[in-house]
Design an enzyme around this catalytic site. Structure first.
Site: not given
Lengths: 235, 235
Positions: B90, B122-123, B159, B194
């Site tokens: 997020g 991700s985050a 990413h 990714e």
């Protein structure tokens, strides 16, 4: 009365630094023999000197001299006395950090509100908004605040682009990021494509450059705005 | 001994949430009946409840229950007592803000250093690095610090993608942004595509997932690293 040009980018693909804006800048800075350049955003990490020299070479084409703010002992005084001011692009976190560090955020705001002609490109346009929170840049340095000049009653997202339909990349699109911003902030965001700029003159805000822009407001669908639209309705 | 998976993304194009990682997660969390989910990064601004529910549906496929940290009165205690922990993606600014706001950054670090199995996507992977300063996210909220868990001795750029050769967009490439980061910070940055993840286990850091990663170090040319490489040389 404010007299500002806030451009999405300094440089268009296949063109030189500021080239597409030069006819506009000749008019905008017509009463200036010298402008003050704020090189703090340091694109690619180039030095204040290099960035100022690059800018001076470009402004020489329209017979305007350029002095970098780092050349002055008193940067606040340099801002107050400038005939015109240009803040170039680069990293917005660094630019905002430096404006606070050198204690010139407020004097820059006051000076521009009184009418000193201003050009911002990319990061230099971001700071015209209410906050730097819709920048695309990396947080390479921690600024004491995200609040910026608030010369327009909304935020900008510069270098705006739509997600390509065929993209297989799962990182957030620009629109997703702006929607996330609106979970925590109420003010509108204008996505400004490369080649667009805002002209703030005579109490009006106009979209220039022939391209559409995209307006994002909390709890509303985004709307596409055509070039030459007067934007004072954005609150 | 740390026992972590730090993945670039939760979701691959054309695939479901965490689908590509499920075989890995079955092994990673094999001793867990329930894991603690940290939904603070709120992708697209979805609520903690919605995000936790989505995660629970996925973990049900490997017979693991999920509890959201927001369901606990004492989040620090929830972390200490968790059998396993997952922090989803997020917005990294929001995630870091919330970890500090709820005073759990330190306890999370200590708990993970003691060996509680952890998944970040991700985050949730960004925070495994020394700082959140190589996030791609928008600064939608102002965190009290950019410092993060430091579970690995470098930063991640998740990413990660190369600039497309045919792109005409003039916004900075990922590589340009990371170079700007290295003007002000010394520690290395690993660009994680990714489909890649880091496995930190038995005192070793391994690149997994079949793709290359790109290592950026200050004053060095970036290097391409192949999958299954042991990364303890990165300091």
């Amino acid at each position: 009365m404010k007299n500002l040009l806030l451009a999405s980018t300094s440089t268009l693909h296949g063109s030189n630094f500021l080239e597409y804006l030069l006819p506009e800048l000749k008019l905008h800075f017509k009463n200036c023999k010298t402008i003050l350049f704020i090189p703090y955003a340091r694109p690619d990490g180039i030095s204040h000197e290099e960035y100022t020299q690059k800018t001076a070479l470009t402004f020489a084409k329209i017979a305007i001299d350029v002095k970098g703010i780092h050349e002055f002992e008193n940067p606040a005084l340099a801002i107050k006395e400038a005939e015109g001011i240009f803040t170039g692009g680069g990293n917005t976190f660094l630019l905002v950090y430096q404006l606070y560090h050198n204690k010139i955020m407020t004097v820059l705001k006051e000076t521009l509100e009184k009418g000193t002609p201003y050009l911002g490109t990319s990061a230099g346009s971001n700071i015209g908004g209410l906050s730097m929170q819709t920048t695309n840049d990396m947080p390479i340095i921690y600024p004491p605040s995200f609040q910026t000049l608030g010369l327009i009653p909304f935020n900008l997202n510069v270098h705006f682009l739509e997600k390509e339909a065929q993209s297989t990349h799962m990182g957030e699109s620009r629109e997703t990021r702006i929607n996330e911003f609106h979970q925590f902030n109420n003010f509108p965001v204008l996505g400004l494509k490369e080649g667009s700029w805002l002209e703030i003159k005579n109490g009006k805000i106009n979209l220039k450059g022939g391209l559409t822009a995209k307006l994002f407001r909390k709890n509303h669908s985004p709307i596409e705005i055509t070039s030459e639209t007067e934007l004072s309705f954005i609150q």
